[in-house]
Scaffold this active site. Structure first.
Site, PDB file in Angstrom:
ATOM      1  CB  SER A   1     -22.711  26.586  -5.957  1.00 17.93           C
ATOM      2  OG  SER A   1     -22.172  25.749  -4.922  1.00 17.93           O
TER       3      SER A   1
ATOM      4  CG  ASP B   1     -36.479  19.000  -7.664  1.00 12.12           C
ATOM      5  OD1 ASP B   1     -36.978  19.912  -8.461  1.00 12.12           O
ATOM      6  OD2 ASP B   1     -35.702  18.422  -7.846  1.00 12.12           O
TER       7      ASP B   1
ATOM      8  CE  LYS C   1     -18.989  25.611  -8.197  1.00 10.19           C
ATOM      9  NZ  LYS C   1     -19.187  24.761  -7.335  1.00 10.19           N
TER      10      LYS C   1
END
Length: 566
Positions: free
Chosen positions: A300, A311, A325
């Site tokens: 999460s 990224d 998740k």
């Protein structure tokens, strides 16, 4: 007069029905189209069912209990993370993330159907009242509280309570035969999500984040300030076994390390329009070399932070593939103060990949057993065994990352079978090591009080022949002594036992420090810092990614903490 009223009654009833149909049709068409009429009709069906059961069922039925059991079943048909929380459990479910709770101020574990005080929070209500680590709580408010009724949930229910209320505890202390009674006035107890902060070497700072709660961001700033006083110039953030928490906390932390305008995460759902979270450029640590540690227990909000760093090519992710998740839950409270956490959207990392691993609606056995499947498939031991089911995406530098199931690290650190035996597995998984460590602590607490650091206590314990003593204890408790296996797993057994005793005697930071001394992910991190490779390079460097060698076994159960707070 009464006759006239009766004469017009059918007319008035018909007008009311027509008016109701018109109003209902208007709202149905105006707000939700045909879906509202479907929900209304099926809602009536559910209502009717409950009425039929209540009115006609052969036996007496507790309707409240029936509804409490039905709601989780309905939500389980949606996705794995939409959940129902009964009113009595809401406070417990929220306490870890709120930053504080009202209670007596102890960490406890349950052994042999009895509450054992693991640690007493410094200057908390329990310490001020005279409780010490090692005490056994056998009475609560003049009622005996031992036996099968002693569960974590029931213990927390009895020990927690509104601030300034009192609870009377009956205590059995080591070496004493009679029960002593202590009255504790409950108070606000802080819960920390940053559980360790120290220097790994002369330049690398280390911060362990347990979860993402209301106070995680200010706790992180304090930790960074402490490291600044020690002149740190590199940083590792440990998110292993961090199951997540509040989105806002993860966004705030990511913001500290990203330059202005960089996308951190975005959410989107059927009824939730795309919402982006971007860095504002005010972060104080935008250029520091950074490593983030993850594993299969990172979920999460942990994945949001790791995904934002990866990224944007801001730092290097080390460890094993995260849980996966990526569903956003919104808390919705009912009038009786029970709550549902309903999935309303999905998380997407800056490259556009969805973090959520695949699932099917309803009871999804494969989803529940995913981590076990990964283990059996060999993913914990080999990077080549990782199954990428989602499409390819690209980081800012053009490096390939994958959607459809967690964050895959830039540098993979496997578990290893070195020193692993069936004896060690059974000793650790059965709880015998934790039980022995508690007993040893209880019996030798006075001797060990002189040792203030994990390093000092480790030096003492390694002279006490604790592995052999454990083997004797285990043999008496159903685990047959296997001398050859014990010898092969000696270092693992010693490490696990010592780590638990350090946890019992000191604090979570000393426990973490001890475990990190020969942790392969930490070793790989320090190597990366030394070679000045914490900042990811262009995509061609992907060919040269190194697989870290494992120097010792790291089972997730070693890091698990079976401790409750009250």
């Amino acid at each position: 007069m009464n006759n006239k009223s009766n004469h017009f009654a059918p007319l008035w009833m018909a007008l009311c029905v027509v008016l109701g149909i018109l109003v209902g049709t208007f709202y149905a068409n105006h707000f939700s189209g045909n879906r509202l009429s479907i929900i209304n009709s099926n809602g009536s069906k559910l209502n009717n069912l409950l009425h039929y059961v209540n009115d006609m069922y052969v036996d007496t039925v507790d309707m409240n209990d029936l509804v409490e059991k039905a709601i989780p079943q309905i939500l389980s048909e949606l996705d794995p993370h939409s959940t129902y929380i009964a009113a009595k459990d809401v406070q417990i479910a929220n306490d870890d993330l709120k930053g504080s709770f009202s209670g007596v101020g102890i960490e406890f574990t349950i052994r042999q159907d009895t509450i054992r005080v693991q640690n007493v929070i410094s200057n908390g209500p329990a310490e001020r009242a005279g409780l010490i680590a090692g005490d056994k709580i056998v009475e609560v408010d003049d009622s005996v509280f031992v036996g099968k009724k002693v569960t974590n949930e029931e213990a927390m229910h009895r020990l927690k309570g509104p601030k300034d209320t009192k609870v009377k505890l009956g205590i059995l202390r080591y070496g004493e035969k009679s029960i002593r009674h202590i009255t504790v006035t409950r108070g606000e107890i802080p819960t920390k999500s940053v559980t360790a902060c120290y220097m790994l070497d002369e330049s690398a700072g280390y911060i362990k984040i347990k979860n993402f709660g209301e106070n995680t961001y200010p706790e992180l700033l304090i930790a960074l300030a402490n490291l600044s006083q020690q002149d740190f110039s590199r940083l590792v953030i440990d998110l292993r076994s961090n199951t997540g928490g509040y989105l806002a906390s993860a966004v705030q932390i990511a913001n500290e390390f990203l330059s202005k305008g960089q996308l951190i995460v975005y959410t989107q759902g059927r009824k939730s329009s795309r919402q982006e979270y971007r860095s504002d450029g005010r972060g104080s640590y935008q250029n520091i070399p950074l490593v983030v540690l993850i594993d299969e227990g990172s979920a999460s909000a942990s994945e949001i932070l790791a995904g934002a760093i990866q990224d944007n090519d801001r730092g290097t992710i080390i460890g094993r593939r995260s849980f996966g998740k990526g569903l956003v839950q919104q808390p919705i409270e009912f009038s009786d103060h029970s709550m549902i956490r309903l999935t309303i959207a999905r998380y997407y990392s800056p490259s556009g990949r969805c973090i959520q691993k695949p699932y099917t609606s309803g009871a999804d056995k494969n989803y529940e057993e995913d981590l076990m499947s990964r283990y059996q498939h060999g993913e914990f031991f080999s990077q080549d065994s990782i199954k990428h089911t989602g499409p390819e995406y690209h980081t800012s530098n053009g490096r390939i990352v994958y959607g459809g199931g967690g964050i895959t690290p830039d540098i993979f650190v496997p578990e290893d079978t070195l020193g692993m035996t069936s004896y060690y597995k059974e000793a650790s998984m059965s709880g015998l090591i934790i039980q022995y460590a508690y007993n040893y602590t209880d019996e030798n607490r006075q001797k060990m009080k002189a040792f203030k650091t994990g390093k000092a206590l480790d030096g003492y314990l390694k002279k006490q022949n604790i592995v052999d003593k454990f083997a004797t204890f285990a043999d008496k408790n159903g685990l047959k002594r296997r001398n050859l296996m014990i010898q092969k797993s000696y270092k693992l057994l010693e490490r696990f036992i010592v780590s638990r005793i350090i946890y019992n005697m000191l604090d979570e930071q000393e426990w973490t420090n001890y475990l990190n001394q020969d942790d392969p992910a930490i070793i790989e991190t320090l190597r990366l810092f030394k070679e000045n490779k914490a900042f990811p390079q262009k995509s061609e460097s992907q060919k040269n990614q190194k697989v870290a060698k494992l120097f010792d076994y790291r089972g997730t159960h070693v890091r698990a903490t079976l401790i409750a707070h009250a």
